[in-house]
Design a protein around this motif. Sequence first.
Motif, PDB file in Angstrom:
ATOM      1  N   UNK A  79      -3.806  19.567  -5.686  1.00  0.00           N
ATOM      2  CA  UNK A  79      -3.265  19.510  -7.033  1.00  0.00           C
ATOM      3  C   UNK A  79      -4.181  18.664  -7.921  1.00  0.00           C
ATOM      4  N   UNK A  80      -4.460  19.119  -9.156  1.00  0.00           N
ATOM      5  CA  UNK A  80      -5.406  18.416 -10.038  1.00  0.00           C
ATOM      6  C   UNK A  80      -5.034  16.960 -10.306  1.00  0.00           C
ATOM      7  N   UNK A  81      -3.745  16.642 -10.347  1.00  0.00           N
ATOM      8  CA  UNK A  81      -3.338  15.282 -10.687  1.00  0.00           C
ATOM      9  C   UNK A  81      -3.744  14.260  -9.633  1.00  0.00           C
ATOM     10  N   UNK A  82      -4.188  14.718  -8.467  1.00  0.00           N
ATOM     11  CA  UNK A  82      -4.609  13.785  -7.424  1.00  0.00           C
ATOM     12  C   UNK A  82      -5.751  12.902  -7.879  1.00  0.00           C
ATOM     13  N   UNK A  83      -6.606  13.406  -8.768  1.00  0.00           N
ATOM     14  CA  UNK A  83      -7.789  12.666  -9.200  1.00  0.00           C
ATOM     15  C   UNK A  83      -7.587  11.889 -10.494  1.00  0.00           C
ATOM     16  N   UNK A  84      -6.383  11.865 -10.996  1.00  0.00           N
ATOM     17  CA  UNK A  84      -6.117  11.122 -12.231  1.00  0.00           C
ATOM     18  C   UNK A  84      -6.226   9.620 -11.983  1.00  0.00           C
ATOM     19  N   UNK A  85      -6.989   8.933 -12.828  1.00  0.00           N
ATOM     20  CA  UNK A  85      -7.113   7.475 -12.781  1.00  0.00           C
ATOM     21  C   UNK A  85      -7.617   6.959 -11.433  1.00  0.00           C
ATOM     22  N   UNK A  99       0.847  -1.186   0.000  1.00  0.00           N
ATOM     23  CA  UNK A  99       0.000   0.000   0.000  1.00  0.00           C
ATOM     24  C   UNK A  99       0.886   1.242   0.000  1.00  0.00           C
ATOM     25  N   UNK A 100       0.499   2.239  -0.805  1.00  0.00           N
ATOM     26  CA  UNK A 100       1.262   3.479  -0.865  1.00  0.00           C
ATOM     27  C   UNK A 100       0.366   4.663  -0.516  1.00  0.00           C
ATOM     28  N   UNK A 101       0.964   5.634   0.148  1.00  0.00           N
ATOM     29  CA  UNK A 101       0.267   6.845   0.568  1.00  0.00           C
ATOM     30  C   UNK A 101       0.967   8.053  -0.026  1.00  0.00           C
ATOM     31  N   UNK A 102       0.185   8.959  -0.606  1.00  0.00           N
ATOM     32  CA  UNK A 102       0.737  10.205  -1.144  1.00  0.00           C
ATOM     33  C   UNK A 102      -0.163  11.365  -0.742  1.00  0.00           C
ATOM     34  N   UNK A 103       0.459  12.480  -0.436  1.00  0.00           N
ATOM     35  CA  UNK A 103      -0.282  13.700  -0.093  1.00  0.00           C
ATOM     36  C   UNK A 103      -0.325  14.611  -1.312  1.00  0.00           C
ATOM     37  N   UNK A 104      -1.479  15.240  -1.511  1.00  0.00           N
ATOM     38  CA  UNK A 104      -1.639  16.154  -2.636  1.00  0.00           C
ATOM     39  C   UNK A 104      -2.190  17.495  -2.151  1.00  0.00           C
ATOM     40  N   UNK A 105      -1.376  18.188  -1.389  1.00  0.00           N
ATOM     41  CA  UNK A 105      -1.718  19.538  -0.957  1.00  0.00           C
ATOM     42  C   UNK A 105      -2.691  19.574   0.192  1.00  0.00           C
ATOM     43  N   UNK A 153       5.097   9.452  -2.962  1.00  0.00           N
ATOM     44  CA  UNK A 153       4.459   8.288  -2.357  1.00  0.00           C
ATOM     45  C   UNK A 153       5.405   7.595  -1.394  1.00  0.00           C
ATOM     46  N   UNK A 154       4.846   7.088  -0.300  1.00  0.00           N
ATOM     47  CA  UNK A 154       5.609   6.293   0.642  1.00  0.00           C
ATOM     48  C   UNK A 154       4.892   4.967   0.850  1.00  0.00           C
ATOM     49  N   UNK A 155       5.632   3.939   1.175  1.00  0.00           N
ATOM     50  CA  UNK A 155       5.056   2.637   1.437  1.00  0.00           C
ATOM     51  C   UNK A 155       4.597   2.552   2.886  1.00  0.00           C
TER      52      UNK A 155
END
Length: 216
Positions: free
Chosen positions: A29-35, A1-7, A209-211
């Motif tokens: 950031x808009x790219x957070x909702x990609x895919x 599982x990976x976790x990333x923050x988007x603003x 992203x971090x694991x």
Amino acid sequence: MQLAKFGHACVRIDKPDCRLVVDPGGLTEPQALADVDAVLVTHEHFDHFSEEALRRAAERNRALRIWTNTAVAARLTGLGDRVTVVGAGEAFTAAGFEVKVYGTWHAVIHRDIPPVGNIGFLVDDTVFHPGDAFTVPDTPVDTLLLPVHGPWSTTGQLIDYVREVAPARAYAIHDGALNDIGTAMVGGLLGDSGPGTGAPYRRLTTGTSIDIAAAE
């Protein structure tokens, strides 16, 4: 599982063939909702919920589903059964993630400001996003997403909140209004130079992203 923050208050959680986003708001950031096939929204405030961004994402991806509270759902009319209202005590599956709902209200900002509804999400019994509240789940939390700055909290309250939740680790969210000095000050008090929370504290770099280990 990976976790990333988007603003500010938005995070994305990934595992193979599954991607979920929590609280894509006006500072995200808009790219957070990609895919992305699943979105969770804790409450209606602009820094957690962007109607425009969600409608654009829903138009791009007809498979997108959204789980949120009544107030947010009322602003997403026209999306039909792609929006599901959930509340405290409920559990559901979102894009391959098992999600449990905790809490009811946003933390009090001031007695003269009417409260709004706020729900927190525990994802795969591992990551807890409380929204803007000091909700304590009735189950162990591995990774706490800690809202470190807002008009409704003090750093002292944050220390006590982490102690009460007793997570394995805490990552900063809700820090978009802090400058470098404020970030360092909060980090110092929540980290090793503070009075101690019982959990290691870290601030994520946006988009990195971090694991994280899923709960056993």
